[in-house]
Design a protein around this motif. Structure first.
Motif, PDB file in Angstrom:
ATOM      1  N   ILE A 190      -4.414  -8.232   0.271  1.00 25.78           N
ATOM      2  CA  ILE A 190      -5.628  -8.332   1.160  1.00 25.78           C
ATOM      3  C   ILE A 190      -6.231  -9.742   0.980  1.00 25.78           C
ATOM      4  O   ILE A 190      -6.860 -10.318   2.181  1.00 25.78           O
ATOM      5  CB  ILE A 190      -6.591  -7.059   0.786  1.00 25.78           C
ATOM      6  CG1 ILE A 190      -5.802  -5.744   1.190  1.00 25.78           C
ATOM      7  CG2 ILE A 190      -7.885  -7.211   1.460  1.00 25.78           C
ATOM      8  CD1 ILE A 190      -6.630  -4.570   0.991  1.00 25.78           C
ATOM      9  N   ALA A 191      -6.384 -10.133  -0.165  1.00 22.52           N
ATOM     10  CA  ALA A 191      -7.009 -11.430  -0.320  1.00 22.52           C
ATOM     11  C   ALA A 191      -6.289 -12.419   0.339  1.00 22.52           C
ATOM     12  O   ALA A 191      -6.833 -13.501   0.997  1.00 22.52           O
ATOM     13  CB  ALA A 191      -7.101 -11.909  -1.772  1.00 22.52           C
ATOM     14  N   VAL A 221      -4.543  -5.417  -3.756  1.00 24.38           N
ATOM     15  CA  VAL A 221      -5.743  -6.289  -3.537  1.00 24.38           C
ATOM     16  C   VAL A 221      -5.303  -7.928  -3.464  1.00 24.38           C
ATOM     17  O   VAL A 221      -5.876  -8.501  -2.859  1.00 24.38           O
ATOM     18  CB  VAL A 221      -6.375  -6.431  -5.298  1.00 24.38           C
ATOM     19  CG1 VAL A 221      -7.359  -7.278  -5.274  1.00 24.38           C
ATOM     20  CG2 VAL A 221      -7.075  -4.772  -5.405  1.00 24.38           C
ATOM     21  N   GLN A 240      -8.856  -5.580   6.318  1.00 27.32           N
ATOM     22  CA  GLN A 240      -9.046  -4.602   5.675  1.00 27.32           C
ATOM     23  C   GLN A 240     -10.177  -4.273   5.141  1.00 27.32           C
ATOM     24  O   GLN A 240     -10.399  -3.770   3.877  1.00 27.32           O
ATOM     25  CB  GLN A 240      -7.835  -4.365   4.732  1.00 27.32           C
ATOM     26  CG  GLN A 240      -6.419  -4.753   4.939  1.00 27.32           C
ATOM     27  CD  GLN A 240      -5.961  -4.020   6.243  1.00 27.32           C
ATOM     28  OE1 GLN A 240      -6.016  -2.675   6.102  1.00 27.32           O
ATOM     29  NE2 GLN A 240      -5.447  -4.642   7.206  1.00 27.32           N
ATOM     30  N   ARG A 241     -11.349  -4.481   5.821  1.00 32.89           N
ATOM     31  CA  ARG A 241     -12.894  -4.191   5.370  1.00 32.89           C
ATOM     32  C   ARG A 241     -12.846  -2.643   4.654  1.00 32.89           C
ATOM     33  O   ARG A 241     -13.562  -2.513   3.848  1.00 32.89           O
ATOM     34  CB  ARG A 241     -13.808  -4.704   6.483  1.00 32.89           C
ATOM     35  CG  ARG A 241     -13.830  -6.144   6.620  1.00 32.89           C
ATOM     36  CD  ARG A 241     -15.016  -6.585   7.387  1.00 32.89           C
ATOM     37  NE  ARG A 241     -15.633  -5.561   8.119  1.00 32.89           N
ATOM     38  CZ  ARG A 241     -15.958  -5.582   9.468  1.00 32.89           C
ATOM     39  NH1 ARG A 241     -15.496  -6.558  10.011  1.00 32.89           N
ATOM     40  NH2 ARG A 241     -16.388  -4.529  10.026  1.00 32.89           N
ATOM     41  N   ASN A 279       0.782  -1.139  -0.032  1.00 30.38           N
ATOM     42  CA  ASN A 279      -0.019   0.033  -0.024  1.00 30.38           C
ATOM     43  C   ASN A 279       0.898   1.335  -0.283  1.00 30.38           C
ATOM     44  O   ASN A 279       0.320   2.321   0.015  1.00 30.38           O
ATOM     45  CB  ASN A 279      -1.080  -0.044   1.331  1.00 30.38           C
ATOM     46  CG  ASN A 279      -2.007   1.214   1.238  1.00 30.38           C
ATOM     47  OD1 ASN A 279      -2.491   1.537   0.018  1.00 30.38           O
ATOM     48  ND2 ASN A 279      -2.111   1.497   2.073  1.00 30.38           N
ATOM     49  N   HIS A 293     -10.842  -1.150  -4.629  1.00 27.96           N
ATOM     50  CA  HIS A 293     -11.714  -1.491  -6.071  1.00 27.96           C
ATOM     51  C   HIS A 293     -12.194  -0.484  -6.732  1.00 27.96           C
ATOM     52  O   HIS A 293     -11.953  -0.496  -8.012  1.00 27.96           O
ATOM     53  CB  HIS A 293     -12.417  -2.548  -5.646  1.00 27.96           C
ATOM     54  CG  HIS A 293     -12.006  -3.913  -5.029  1.00 27.96           C
ATOM     55  ND1 HIS A 293     -11.402  -4.768  -5.716  1.00 27.96           N
ATOM     56  CD2 HIS A 293     -12.196  -4.364  -3.783  1.00 27.96           C
ATOM     57  CE1 HIS A 293     -11.024  -5.760  -5.142  1.00 27.96           C
ATOM     58  NE2 HIS A 293     -11.547  -5.649  -3.839  1.00 27.96           N
ATOM     59  N   ARG A 351     -11.272  -1.889   1.317  1.00 28.81           N
ATOM     60  CA  ARG A 351     -11.415  -2.804   0.014  1.00 28.81           C
ATOM     61  C   ARG A 351     -12.548  -1.876  -0.968  1.00 28.81           C
ATOM     62  O   ARG A 351     -12.031  -1.973  -2.073  1.00 28.81           O
ATOM     63  CB  ARG A 351     -12.184  -4.019   0.586  1.00 28.81           C
ATOM     64  CG  ARG A 351     -11.348  -4.980   1.227  1.00 28.81           C
ATOM     65  CD  ARG A 351     -12.000  -6.518   1.387  1.00 28.81           C
ATOM     66  NE  ARG A 351     -11.060  -7.120   2.180  1.00 28.81           N
ATOM     67  CZ  ARG A 351     -11.257  -8.600   2.299  1.00 28.81           C
ATOM     68  NH1 ARG A 351     -12.231  -8.916   1.737  1.00 28.81           N
ATOM     69  NH2 ARG A 351     -10.395  -9.008   2.976  1.00 28.81           N
TER      70      ARG A 351
END
Length: 127
Positions: free
Chosen positions: A99-100, A96, A105-106, A52, A113, A109
């Motif tokens: 985080i997956a 992305v 990290q709700r 990030n 995106h 997200r």
């Protein structure tokens, strides 16, 4: 597992992306100090992970504030600077994936995106 410190993440970002500011393309040497800029701002849920963070000059990092990455990229272009949209896309895509893999990290997200979709609409199709 110990998280790398800020200096270590900045050095890793510079190794990954080179020694120029993502936003204005100024060389990060001499009088132009490098800083760590969070692509998804921490106040909007962005983690302090290498995925990030990008190297940016103090001017760009300070002036960007908490604006979205694509919004600031567009502002940089209006100012006549040369932001690196492809590098930004790589960083967003890497975040992305991170985080997956790691989860959490709700808060970040949806913004992440949305920024990636907006950026990809701006980029010319890959040859």
């Amino acid at each position: 597992m110990r998280q790398p410190g800020r200096r270590e993440r900045l050095d890793a970002a510079r190794d990954r992306d080179g020694d120029t500011c993502l936003w204005c393309s100024r060389p990060l040497t001499g009088a132009v100090a490098a800083t760590t800029d969070h692509v998804v701002p921490k106040v909007k849920g962005g983690p302090s992970w290498l995925e990030n963070e990008v190297a940016a000059c103090r001017r760009c990092n300070g002036e960007r504030g908490h604006r979205g990455a694509v919004e600031w990229l567009e502002e940089c272009e209006r100012r006549g600077w040369s932001p690196d949209a492809r590098r930004l896309e790589r960083v967003l895509t890497s975040l992305v994936a991170a985080i997956a893999e790691r989860g959490g990290q709700r808060r970040a997200r949806p913004l992440l995106h949305a920024q990636l979709r907006r950026l990809r609409k701006r980029l010319p199709a890959a040859a």
